[in-house]
Design a protein around this motif. Structure first.
Motif, PDB file in Angstrom:
ATOM      1  N   SER A 122     138.856 -33.054  17.696  1.00 42.57           N
ATOM      2  CA  SER A 122     137.552 -33.703  17.891  1.00 42.57           C
ATOM      3  C   SER A 122     137.152 -34.564  16.693  1.00 42.57           C
ATOM      4  CB  SER A 122     136.464 -32.646  18.107  1.00 42.57           C
ATOM      5  OG  SER A 122     136.136 -31.984  16.888  1.00 42.57           O
ATOM      6  N   HIS A 125     136.337 -38.302  16.767  1.00 43.88           N
ATOM      7  CA  HIS A 125     135.406 -38.754  17.804  1.00 43.88           C
ATOM      8  C   HIS A 125     134.023 -38.114  17.695  1.00 43.88           C
ATOM      9  CE1 HIS A 125     139.040 -40.349  19.630  1.00 43.88           C
ATOM     10  NE2 HIS A 125     139.568 -39.147  19.548  1.00 43.88           N
ATOM     11  N   GLY A 132     133.317 -35.653  22.049  1.00 48.52           N
ATOM     12  CA  GLY A 132     133.866 -35.297  20.754  1.00 48.52           C
ATOM     13  C   GLY A 132     132.901 -34.439  19.958  1.00 48.52           C
TER      14      GLY A 132
END
Length: 221
Positions: A122, A125, A132
């Motif tokens: 993640s 993002h 994310g």
């Protein structure tokens, strides 16, 4: 909207998830009023499950209730609150990491590693995409909760849980371009490696650095 049966979520759980998602997406902003009547019309739900969901969110620290004024999204943390939260975490979480390193099991390490991988995925993002950020939020929460539980001291675990709502506020308000997830991901990995090696002193030190780093990133220092 009607109550669902079987394995589907009760309406209160659905409302909890919807509101939490709105907080994480920025649709509802810090300090915003949460008028019960307006929410029942907007979400097409009765007041009872909505009030239950708001009460649960109040327990997390993300929602506040004021006498005669109702609920609102918790306000942005002040600089003093962020720094005081860091001090409290530094007193507690390095000790939890050290204790967890002395109590490792294969199952615990596998679950902890899952959160490390999710968090890393993640990282690029978290500041630009809702999904994310959601993954960042949840994997970070599981990572720290797993360590607290694995420490093997119920009173220390409860002490960490008592900070939980404020840590959730910290995560939520780090959303605004300053999660620093790409820098935090290697910190999670370093904590995991120290715990997996059974090195309590290193686990404590890497946890300390992570907490300080997360605070500095949020404050922009």
């Amino acid at each position: 909207m009607t109550e669902q049966s079987g394995t589907r979520q009760p309406i209160a759980d659905q409302m909890y998830a919807i509101l939490l998602q709105q907080f994480m997406s920025g649709e509802r902003t810090p300090g915003e009023s949460l008028n019960i009547g307006a929410l029942t019309r907007e979400l097409n739900v009765s007041q009872t499950p909505l009030r239950e969901a708001l009460a649960r969110l109040e327990h997390t620290g993300l929602v506040q209730r004021e006498a005669l004024r109702g609920y609102r999204v918790a306000p942005m943390m002040t600089r003093d609150e962020v720094e005081q939260l860091m001090e409290a975490r530094l007193l507690l979480e390095p000790s939890l990491a050290k204790a967890a390193a002395a109590n490792v099991t294969d199952e615990f390490l596998a679950r902890l590693h899952e959160t490390v991988v999710e968090f890393r995925d993640s990282a690029d993002h978290a500041d630009v995409e809702a999904e994310g950020f959601n993954t960042y939020w949840r994997s970070d929460d599981r990572f720290h909760m797993l360590i607290a539980a694995q420490a093997g001291n119920r009173f220390l675990e409860l002490s960490y849980a008592a900070l939980g709502g404020q840590i959730q506020r910290f995560r939520l308000f780090s959303k605004f371009g300053r999660t620093g997830a790409s820098r935090a991901a290697p910190e999670h990995e370093a904590i995991y490696e120290a715990i997996a090696a059974g090195d309590g002193a290193r686990a404590a030190e890497t946890m300390r650095r992570h907490i300080v780093g997360a605070t500095e990133r949020l404050l922009g220092t």
